[in-house]
Scaffold this active site. Sequence first.
Site, PDB file in Angstrom:
ATOM      1  N   HIS A   1       0.872  -1.171   0.000  1.00  0.00           N
ATOM      2  CA  HIS A   1       0.000   0.000   0.000  1.00  0.00           C
ATOM      3  C   HIS A   1       0.914   1.227   0.000  1.00  0.00           C
ATOM      4  O   HIS A   1       1.390   1.656   1.048  1.00  0.00           O
ATOM      5  CB  HIS A   1      -0.887   0.020   1.241  1.00  0.00           C
TER       6      HIS A   1
ATOM      7  N   ASN B   1      -6.984   0.306  -1.914  1.00  0.00           N
ATOM      8  CA  ASN B   1      -7.677   1.144  -0.925  1.00  0.00           C
ATOM      9  C   ASN B   1      -6.962   2.470  -0.681  1.00  0.00           C
ATOM     10  O   ASN B   1      -6.549   2.788   0.420  1.00  0.00           O
ATOM     11  CB  ASN B   1      -7.892   0.383   0.386  1.00  0.00           C
TER      12      ASN B   1
ATOM     13  N   GLU C   1      -7.599  -6.538  -3.645  1.00  0.00           N
ATOM     14  CA  GLU C   1      -7.885  -6.983  -2.283  1.00  0.00           C
ATOM     15  C   GLU C   1      -9.369  -6.830  -2.007  1.00  0.00           C
ATOM     16  O   GLU C   1      -9.881  -5.730  -1.871  1.00  0.00           O
ATOM     17  CB  GLU C   1      -7.075  -6.166  -1.274  1.00  0.00           C
TER      18      GLU C   1
ATOM     19  N   ASP D   1       2.143  -6.849   2.821  1.00  0.00           N
ATOM     20  CA  ASP D   1       1.039  -5.982   3.229  1.00  0.00           C
ATOM     21  C   ASP D   1       1.609  -4.679   3.800  1.00  0.00           C
ATOM     22  O   ASP D   1       1.137  -4.166   4.823  1.00  0.00           O
ATOM     23  CB  ASP D   1       0.133  -6.670   4.245  1.00  0.00           C
TER      24      ASP D   1
END
Length: 433
Positions: free
Chosen positions: A58, A90, A140, A301
């Site tokens: 991310h 996201n 995801e 992650d």
Amino acid sequence: MSTLFRDARLADGRVRDVRTDSGTIVEVADSADADAVDRVVDAAERLLLPGAIDAHVHFREPGHSQKETWTTGSRSAAAGGVTTVVDQPNTTPPTTTGDAFDEKASLAAESYVDYGINGGVTPDWEPDSLFERPLFALGEVFLADSTGDMGIDADLFADAVERAADAGVVVTVHAEDADLFDETARERDAGGVGRDADADVWSQYRRAAAEEAAVERAVEVGADTGAPIHIAHTSTPEGVDAAVAGGATCEATPHHLFLSREDATELGTFGRMNPPLRSEERRAGLWQRLVDGDVDIVATDHAPHTVDEKEADLWNAPSGVPGVETMLPLLLERARQGEISYERVRDVTATNAAEIFDLPQKGRIAEGYDADLVLVDPENATEIRGSELHSKCGWTPFEGMTGVFPDLTLVRGDVVYDGAEIVGAQAGVNVRK
């Protein structure tokens, strides 16, 4: 530049000369000719690995550049031997439409390493416009509401998987069933938990049973539609076993492999992530499944937040920890100690991810493959310090642990990290183009 690595030790123990030209590995041989080579690197039997592929990061842009940017995140990747990353959807806006994909792709042009961009699913996603782009995988996808902005219900999940099957892309699933979270944990901690309190309550709340049940549901939908399912950040042996039984691939993160609930109090809110830390017994079981081959890949992650953001109370602090720079060094240290083979480290950080996500030019040291290479001295172990890492957030949950960091990192033949500094151009490309 063309480069010759003289006397490099490969993961399987063979000592070979490896020659690159025009961004590609052109020769792997007992002895290669150095004539007309721009640069000769005396590997002196140091370990040469294919560049790691981190299939779950991310990098926070667009929308949250105070946490990380494509520039800082890719620097951190390069310094840790990661040459390809896959960014998750996201962000703000979430990567659920073609326009959002294009906005993120324009920012990703600042990357030092190659990248893929995952598209995600929300109730207002636009599959037609999203699948027109060079999509890496579906993204995801959560299995239930209340797990965050990307949360979807079971019907929408099934529809998304069916569309992904038609499009021929992998579905990466965040497998936690929010219906099985233990709400009594909130009631037991009505006043909120600070960093110095019993942060283990987060693991009590998002309990292990929620993962196993969600994995079982995901692989069932995958079997019904024919879509390949990849389970993100499996944190329990039961989750891995359910993925294997259902024919799905799965990943484990360094924080679930190297940290447990025994570390929760010391980490406080800096140890809050989703899924949460598990018991030491489950951590050990997850590690054994990695060694034995049931866990397909390690992915970080990598989810950085600022120190100020993480210092909120436990129920309001954001979830996630940085990890892209420390994944390969931590695994190499365990290999140095004899707990895992170098071949297995190569497979779970590079080779298997290239196969799962269909990257035929990545993940191997062989003629015709991209010259994504990492040279390391296995005996040069150092202490991990967050202040010395390259992520913008400036901290790490692995503070004080030991890692083996790269001496050189090359992306398609060009040095991007020389063991001391980030060098070269921000020339990462979208692997789907």
